[in-house]
Design a protein around this motif. Sequence first.
Motif, mmCIF file in Angstrom:
data_model
loop_
_atom_site.group_PDB
_atom_site.id
_atom_site.type_symbol
_atom_site.label_atom_id
_atom_site.label_comp_id
_atom_site.label_asym_id
_atom_site.label_seq_id
_atom_site.Cartn_x
_atom_site.Cartn_y
_atom_site.Cartn_z
ATOM 1 N N UNK A 126 86.419 2.945 31.970
ATOM 2 C CA UNK A 126 86.004 2.856 33.373
ATOM 3 C C UNK A 126 84.494 2.783 33.502
ATOM 4 N N UNK A 127 83.761 3.515 32.605
ATOM 5 C CA UNK A 127 82.299 3.471 32.666
ATOM 6 C C UNK A 127 81.780 2.089 32.293
ATOM 7 N N UNK A 128 82.402 1.504 31.258
ATOM 8 C CA UNK A 128 81.985 0.162 30.854
ATOM 9 C C UNK A 128 82.245 -0.838 31.964
ATOM 10 N N UNK A 129 83.386 -0.657 32.659
ATOM 11 C CA UNK A 129 83.687 -1.568 33.764
ATOM 12 C C UNK A 129 82.662 -1.445 34.885
ATOM 13 N N UNK A 130 82.166 -0.204 35.106
ATOM 14 C CA UNK A 130 81.152 -0.008 36.139
ATOM 15 C C UNK A 130 79.806 -0.571 35.703
ATOM 16 N N UNK A 146 76.248 -3.515 36.841
ATOM 17 C CA UNK A 146 74.851 -3.134 36.843
ATOM 18 C C UNK A 146 74.650 -1.747 37.419
ATOM 19 N N UNK A 147 73.537 -1.075 37.107
ATOM 20 C CA UNK A 147 73.284 0.284 37.614
ATOM 21 C C UNK A 147 73.031 0.276 39.107
ATOM 22 N N UNK A 148 73.325 1.402 39.735
ATOM 23 C CA UNK A 148 73.099 1.505 41.177
ATOM 24 C C UNK A 148 71.630 1.806 41.468
ATOM 25 N N UNK A 154 68.447 3.115 39.031
ATOM 26 C CA UNK A 154 67.245 2.302 38.852
ATOM 27 C C UNK A 154 65.974 3.098 39.176
ATOM 28 N N UNK A 155 66.055 3.914 40.236
ATOM 29 C CA UNK A 155 64.887 4.711 40.624
ATOM 30 C C UNK A 155 64.544 5.742 39.535
ATOM 31 N N UNK A 156 65.579 6.392 38.997
ATOM 32 C CA UNK A 156 65.325 7.389 37.945
ATOM 33 C C UNK A 156 64.790 6.730 36.673
#
Length: 314
Positions: free
Chosen positions: A237-241, A245-247, A251-253
């Motif tokens: 599920x993580x790979x699918x997310x 691309x990252x949210x 991106x901010x972190x």
Amino acid sequence: MVIDSSSMEPAEEEAQLGQESEDEYSELSDSELQEAFAKGLLKPGMNVLVDKSKKFVNNVDGMKQCLADLRKNLPWVERLDLTNLPTEDILSKVEGKVPALANGEVNADDDFQREMFFYRQAQATVLEALPLLNKHGIATKRPDDYFAEMAKSDQQMQKIRKKLISKQMSLEKSEKAKKLREQRKFGKKVQVEVIQKRQKEKKAMMSAVKKYQKGMTDKLDFLDGDQKTGKDSSDGSKKAMNKKGPNAKRKYKDKKFGFGGKKSGKKWNTKESFNDVSGFRAKVAHAKGGKKGKGGKQNKRPGKSVRKKMKSRS
């Protein structure tokens, strides 16, 4: 009373002797009578032996006369009799088979063939009788308010109904018990498989612990246990997310703290950071910049003695 046998007639004398002998033997038992009959002491006429076989007479003329007497010239409505051959066997015709009736090969011992013969004969009778009944004005459909006396009473039918219901319930109970037994067997099988799996995992963990204690390996993967399998199942599920691309938060972190690489020692002071005092705020550092009430003054709580005085005043 004295009877003179010389003055009696022969017929009267024979009747009197027969009566006396009958009175004599009427007091004997069955076994004594059988013995007397075997010795020939019983007179003929008291027991009749029939040795002749019954003669059967086939009086055809007499039977025809009786049949003619029984016959009456009545209309069909009063007789309601029909003599029909069975209808055509449509199923055999469709399948291309020759009907058994056409060949005269109706087997009386074959239950299915015999009953189908009766069934098709009843069909032919119904097809011929219905138009005749309608022609004579005889109703063939039962009205809604029709009352008929049944061959069996309601009590008997209730008994039959209860018996059928009890039989059906017993069958349902037996089926339910059978299913429960199968479920128990399956549950027991699953339980045995789970126990065997746990024992196998425990054995593998113990062997891994022994290897680690002896210094044969330095891996501690066996301590993860079920968590490792849970991580593996959640990786998909993580790979699918990650494919999307990252949210924005990620991106901010990543922009603020970096992405990957060495993270330890990032907050250590250096010579440049120590000498840089541009971001120093005295109020913030010494906690002098607290919230102020109305008029810009700090809202301080009065002391204990002052609060007591204020309480006593009120």
